[in-house]
Structures are given as C-alpha cells and as structure tokens.
Design an enzyme around this catalytic site. Structure first.
Site, short mmCIF file in Angstrom:
data_model
loop_
_atom_site.label_atom_id
_atom_site.label_comp_id
_atom_site.label_asym_id
_atom_site.label_seq_id
_atom_site.Cartn_x
_atom_site.Cartn_y
_atom_site.Cartn_z
N HIS A 70 1.43 -4.11 -8.87
CA HIS A 70 2.03 -5.43 -9.05
C HIS A 70 1.25 -6.47 -8.24
CE1 HIS A 70 6.02 -2.93 -9.26
NE2 HIS A 70 5.28 -2.77 -10.33
N TYR A 133 7.28 -4.89 4.18
CA TYR A 133 6.33 -5.98 3.93
C TYR A 133 6.97 -7.34 4.19
CZ TYR A 133 8.43 -5.20 -0.75
OH TYR A 133 9.29 -4.98 -1.80
#
Length: 470
Positions: A70, A133
């Site tokens: 992605h 993240y």
C-alpha cells in the site's frame, strides 16, 4: 533476537527518501526499553521533521501474516514493538525510480521512514508481532481512496518473501491488487503559484511550462483578500505555495485607501498563507523588496534589519516578519522588477521612440531584476532544496541609477543617450504626493551564488529585453 545498545544511526536505501534507522535498545533480565521516536535525536541524524499526528499499531497473531503493498498519501515512520517482520517497500511515485524495491528485516532495534507514495508491505516472522507506525495525516475513508496499490506477488518487483505467499495469511483485497504494469503512479503533491497573471506570475508560468505538478491561480481563482479562498482548498494535496501576488502601488499606498489595501494584501493575506503553511507543513515562497530598507547602506545583505521609509515598505517588512516564522520558507528579496507588462524599461523605450527627452532620477542606485531570472532563482532554490531563509535575488552587474538605465535603453533603442537628463529624487518629486524611496537599493548576491545559482548580468538581460527577446 533484538540487538541491544546499538548507536542511533541512519542508512540510505535504493529508494529516494526511504531511510533505515538503527535504534538503541537497552535491556536486561527484565526486558528492554527504547526511545522509539525522539524528535530531537532523530532530526540530528537526518529524519525529516514530518510532523506526525497519528500513531497506529497493527497486532498480528501468527507468523506469516502478510499485509500490503500500500502506498499512502502521507509520510510514515515504521517500527516494531515486539516480534520481527520482513519488510518490503516499492517506489510507486511518478518519476525515474518508479518500481524500485528495498527489503529488510526489522526487529525492535530498527525503524524505517517511508515517504508519501512509497508502497509499504510486511510479513511477520514471529507469532504475536506488533507493528507500529507514526503518520503525518489523519486516516479517513476518503484518504484511503487516494492509496496506490501493488500486488504482493508482482513479478517485476520479485520480492523474495521468507514465507511463500501461498502459505501466508493474506486478505482477499491484497491478493487482488494490480501488477506493476497496471499501477497508476502516485502523482507528487502540487505547487500552487498565486498571482499567476502578474509580471512574476507570467514568468513562473514559463519557468514551469509543461510541469503538471504546478498549479497557477490568478485573482479570479484565488483572491488573497477573501478568507474563503483559504478555506475552500484541500491543502493536503500541496507541498509548496509561491506567492507572486503583492500590492505594489508605492505612491498610492500612502493614501488612506491604498494603505488599507497594501496591508490587506501584503500582510493580512500573507499571515493567512503562513498559517496554512504551518498547519500543513508546506514550503512558503514569498517575494520581498528593497523597500524594506531605508537605503542608507551601499549594499544590503540578508542580515540587515528592517528600516522602511514608507507604507509599502512597511507592509513588505511586516510580511517578511510573518513568513520568517514558517519552518519551511524562502523569502526572495528583489528590486526594480522588469517583466511582461508596464514597467520602467518599456516606458523609456516608448519615450525614446516618440522623441521625448525625459528627466530621470539619478541618485537612486540599484540593479534591475528581470522576472525570468527571479522565476529561475525561485525554481533553483526549490529544486535544490537550498537551506530555508532569506535570499537576495536580483540581476548581477554594477549598480546603476535610473537615469543610467534610461540612457542604456535609449542607446539600445537606437536613440541618443544624451536625450536623458538626470535629476535628484528631491527635485523630481517636489510638489508631488509621492512615497519616500530608498536611495541605494543594491542587494548582496553572495548567499544566492553559494547555492550554485548563476546570476545573469542586468545589462545583458536588458539588451535582450529591448531587442524583443526578453
């Protein structure tokens, strides 16, 4: 096994902007501790100050869980909280590195920075792996529609997954993503040029001709005095604003109406642009003027303090002060601008052709600044990622008076330079409603030259301009 006590270090990768970091992990018989993201230390080793706003964690129960590929419309800083992953990153941005691949194994002692548009994927190598993240935009369903995807099994990327994909745990969506040949690359964020129909705006149009990432807005498309112009635009799609618009009617600025208009365009609107730039992490380019100085110095460098004589100069100085607090800014200070449209050189050429013998001010000293060179200088600063700050940007050559330049125009037009006579500023404006002018406007160009920009001499540019080639 996690390696303890490695020094913090950065490692470049084959994908531009993707940087792998070693993180110090401190452990003993009880477990371990690390500073997963520490802004001051990370910036010191080169991590971009990307302004994270959201922290996400992906927990994966089994080894072999595979997610991606992605590419997202934001920057992200990826690390592992516990367990291990095999990470794969593919450049899905427009440009020469489209399709470039980098892989690495990450445990809690490593982290990686992934810029917008680089495809991100990982495969867990241990049960109970937590993948974390930081991102610099908020996730939303609308944002997800801007993703770019690549199939995990793409033959061109040829990623050597430790656990074969047929044995791994994948989602149906990830299995269905397109091959590289069918991927539409993620376009870069755009540059917005305001004041696109002015002298400098037209030069910027020529400088960026054919560049689809640059958008131009004249007053009809973006009215700096209308707050709605700032509110009705998705600033997440931009990286840079070049403000080529300004109120420049120096004498009219001394009137009540002109004073209000000058402050509205040169200060209030600039403050709104600065707010946008700060809020969205944009680079703001603002064009300044020699009128921020009183002209008492023979040559003005970038460190000189403001000392404007009139309202126009005061508004430009105030605008500069506002822009200076934007972390990513270029203030481009120029003087005596000449471009497409009405200007001093065209006025003198017209007078020469009509046989007029004008009196021209001979005690204001400076250099011409041709808009094609200002535009080229702005593009140079942006393209080379020159250090942010203030840059003087005029043409090079010996400073001259307005009268000297007028004589050059007469000569280049095939007329007699002696038709031009000199007059002092005081005598020229005696009995007229006029703003005060700085008498010495030459700007030091050393800082600009140090960035590698070759500054054209004003007299050579003038020759081409009068000949009709400028």
């Amino acid at each position: 096994m996690t390696e303890f006590s490695k020094p913090l270090a950065a490692h470049e990768t084959p994908i531009p902007g993707v940087v792998l970091y070693d993180l110090p992990v401190h452990g003993d018989n009880r477990g371990w501790f690390k500073e997963n993201w520490q802004r001051e230390k990370m910036l010191a080793v080169g991590l971009p100050d990307f302004g994270p706003v959201q922290n996400n964690i992906s927990f994966n129960e089994k080894a072999g869980t595979t997610r991606g590929i992605h590419a997202e419309p934001w920057d992200k800083y990826v690390s592992v909280a516990t367990g291990r992953i095999f990470g794969a990153w593919v450049d899905l941005r427009e440009g020469p590195t489209f399709g470039a691949v980098f892989t690495a194994e990450l445990d809690p002692s490593k982290a990686i920075f992934i810029p917008r548009g680089v495809g991100n994927a990982f495969q867990t190598l241990e049960d109970g792996t937590a993948y974390t993240y930081l991102v610099n935009d908020h996730w939303s369903a609308d944002a997800q529609s801007q993703y770019t995807f690549l199939n995990l099994a793409d033959e061109t990327a040829a990623i050597a997954w430790p656990i074969p994909l047929e044995e791994a745990e994948l989602s149906g969506k990830d299995r269905a993503h397109p091959r590289l040949a069918d991927v539409v690359p993620m376009a870069p964020r755009k540059t917005l040029v305001l004041g696109a129909d002015g002298q400098l705006g037209k030069a910027l149009r020529r400088a960026y001709e054919g560049d689809a990432s640059v958008e131009f807005a004249a007053r009809a498309e973006f009215d700096l005095t209308d707050p709605a112009s700032f509110e009705n635009r998705n600033w997440k799609n931009y990286s840079t604003i070049i403000n080529a618009a300004a109120y420049t009617a120096v004498d009219k600025a001394e009137t009540p109406e002109g004073r209000r208009a000058a402050w509205a365009v040169n200060v209030t609107a600039v403050a709104r642009l600065a707010r946008v730039a700060v809020d969205h992490g944009l680079t703001l380019v603002s064009v300044s003027s020699d009128y921020v100085f009183d002209g008492s110095a023979d040559v003005h460098d970038e460190a000189e303090g403001f000392s404007p004589l009139g309202v126009y100069g005061q508004t430009k100085a105030a605008g500069d002060a506002v822009v200076s607090v934007v972390p990513r800014h270029y203030i481009v200070r120029t003087s005596w601008v000449i471009g497409e449209g009405a200007n001093f050189v065209r006025t003198m050429a017209s007078l020469a052709d009509r046989g007029v013998k004008p009196s021209v001010v001979d005690d204001q000293i400076g250099r011409l600044s041709f808009t094609e060179d200002i535009a080229a200088g702005i593009r140079h600063l942006l393209d080379t990622a020159a250090p942010y700050g203030v840059y003087n940007l005029t043409n090079d050559g010996d400073p001259q008076s307005w009268a000297d330049i007028a004589k050059s125009v007469y000569t280049l037009s095939g007329h007699d330079a002696s038709d031009v006579s000199g007059v002092s500023t005081e005598d020229y404006f005696r009995g007229k409603d006029a703003a005060p002018r700085p008498l010495r406007s030459a700007l030091d160009l050393a800082k600009l030259r140090a960035t590698g920009f070759a500054v054209e001499a004003w007299d050579r540019r003038l020759q081409a301009y009068v000949a009709g080639d400028g």
